[in-house]
Design an enzyme around this catalytic site. Sequence first.
Site, PDB file in Angstrom:
ATOM      1  N   ASP A 152      40.102  83.140  23.038  1.00  0.00           N
ATOM      2  CA  ASP A 152      40.876  84.310  23.451  1.00  0.00           C
ATOM      3  C   ASP A 152      40.044  84.994  24.535  1.00  0.00           C
ATOM      4  OD1 ASP A 152      42.106  86.718  23.847  1.00  0.00           O
ATOM      5  OD2 ASP A 152      42.364  87.198  21.719  1.00  0.00           O
TER       6      ASP A 152
ATOM      7  N   LYS B  42      43.578  92.994  32.128  1.00  0.00           N
ATOM      8  CA  LYS B  42      42.219  93.529  32.035  1.00  0.00           C
ATOM      9  C   LYS B  42      41.449  93.145  33.299  1.00  0.00           C
ATOM     10  CE  LYS B  42      42.268  93.652  26.972  1.00  0.00           C
ATOM     11  NZ  LYS B  42      43.449  92.885  26.570  1.00  0.00           N
TER      12      LYS B  42
ATOM     13  N   GLU C  90      66.422  83.695  28.673  1.00  0.00           N
ATOM     14  CA  GLU C  90      66.023  82.983  27.460  1.00  0.00           C
ATOM     15  C   GLU C  90      66.005  81.484  27.707  1.00  0.00           C
ATOM     16  OE1 GLU C  90      68.777  84.285  24.526  1.00  0.00           O
ATOM     17  OE2 GLU C  90      67.630  86.083  24.043  1.00  0.00           O
TER      18      GLU C  90
ATOM     19  N   TYR D   5      68.347  88.429  31.943  1.00  0.00           N
ATOM     20  CA  TYR D   5      67.916  87.667  30.767  1.00  0.00           C
ATOM     21  C   TYR D   5      67.647  86.225  31.174  1.00  0.00           C
ATOM     22  CZ  TYR D   5      68.283  90.508  26.557  1.00  0.00           C
ATOM     23  OH  TYR D   5      68.049  91.407  25.559  1.00  0.00           O
TER      24      TYR D   5
ATOM     25  N   THR E  53      45.382  88.068  27.662  1.00  0.00           N
ATOM     26  CA  THR E  53      46.209  89.066  28.315  1.00  0.00           C
ATOM     27  C   THR E  53      45.998  88.881  29.817  1.00  0.00           C
ATOM     28  OG1 THR E  53      44.383  90.633  28.188  1.00  0.00           O
ATOM     29  CG2 THR E  53      46.043  90.752  26.453  1.00  0.00           C
TER      30      THR E  53
ATOM     31  N   ARG F  33      50.716  94.100  32.226  1.00  0.00           N
ATOM     32  CA  ARG F  33      50.500  93.928  30.784  1.00  0.00           C
ATOM     33  C   ARG F  33      51.394  92.786  30.311  1.00  0.00           C
ATOM     34  NH1 ARG F  33      47.676  98.311  28.692  1.00  0.00           N
ATOM     35  NH2 ARG F  33      48.250  97.657  26.595  1.00  0.00           N
TER      36      ARG F  33
END
Length: 504
Positions: A250, A279, A97, A95, A276, A285
């Site tokens: 975007d 692609k 955070e 983790y 993203t 991803r």
Amino acid sequence: MQSPEKRAKLCTDDQGEVIKMASDSDASAPVVVNGHGDGHRWFGDEPLESNDPEMYNIIIKEKERQRKGLELIASENFPSRAVLEALGSCLQNKYCEGYPGNRYYGGTQFYDELELLTQKRALEAYHLNAEEWGVNVQPYSGSPANFAVYTAVIGPHGRIMGLDLPDGGHLTHGFMTSKKKISATSVFFESMPYRVNQATGIIDYDGLAANAKLFRPQMIIAGTSCYPRNLDYKRFREIADENDAFLMADMAHVSGLVAAGVVANPFEYCDIVTSTTHKTLRGPRSGIIFFRKGVRKVLKNGTKVMYDLEKPINDAVFPGLQGGPHMHAVAGVGVALRQACRPEFKQYAQDVITNSRVMGEELMKRGYTLVSGGTDTHLLLLDLRPLGLDGARGEFVLERVGVVLNKNTCPGDKSALKPGGLRIGTAALTSRKFKAEDFMKVADFIDRGLQLTLEAQKSSPGPTLKEFKAFVTSDQAFLDKMAALEKEVETFAESFPLPGREIL
């Protein structure tokens, strides 16, 4: 590949002492751990193949599907082996955070190093000055990245304008119908679409400008999901300035092409750029947000208005909308960004566009219609309506012969369930080393699959999609024709390498 029975091997325990592992095929075989333990292998040491054969076999089947088929979905790609290794590494165990230097857990010093390196590579990949641009590499994907930007910059019920989904936009740009708010973006923010010219398939910038004067958006989104042409970011900037609006790009579909410098560059004109990373960039991803720093504008009295994006966007990502970042994915993004700076990647991106254009030209020679008459990017939008076909039927038959693409609306379509077109992308097969002449063969497979679709439509016992599918999956003579074409597709596809095949 060795059989599981032959793969007995040595490894070490947490103290670095030798453990003799049991055969992969026999989880209950005795295990000696320097004289300690209960004599049986711990399930945590088993490979997937023996630990969970059912899941392993599903993965292997999917691997074979990818290897034997032609992946033409424009939003998909094959990452490199190095990216896959980062994704499957120990980095997923922790983790983290917070942000570098300010985490909520201990033991994160190397994750700080990793995240800072990925941020640095992101700026380098797009030739950005760290004094003028900042970047957040924590978004889980493109949709959370977009929502974080809206949350941070315009707030609840803020006004946005994005390309309408039936005209090539994305759900997260505010799509809704007259009956329902489809995207959460349209639920929590006020959205008004702009559209393409129905005759040309090109964005109607004059219409956008006129409607923006009425709607007064706080943000205009220059982004697409199925639009084959370069965006005119300069024109977007002019319209945004006329309305004192932020301009967000975007670039999810074209981020790899932008990095390679082979399509229009949103960073020249935009305040915020999201993407993203899986692609055309060929990463995992994941998602990424770039934001401007410094002076936004100078008022007539000489007062400088500064950008205030970094803290609001970072706070919106965490703790606003996400928990701990997926650091194995962040590492994969960092690997992909480094690869995007290499000369081989630029050649790859150029090949993607060349392949897209060659395939489009070949399809047009065969009598097919492309929305906008061609492409500047990695994708084509094939309009089947002149043939009396729809995308749902075309997609269904083509998938059964090993050609995987997706149905898509064309300008003027009324239904997303029965759209008039097919979206076709070249990035994934270019990653498999397909060249222009290979895409001419791919176009031939698409043509033959669509001719079969026309044949099935004529032979279908009724007009509904359900009746069409029932015929396609039950008529033996038609099944034989599909099987013959599928065999040709498989033989062709198997002659090309699959990146990262060594990794599950």
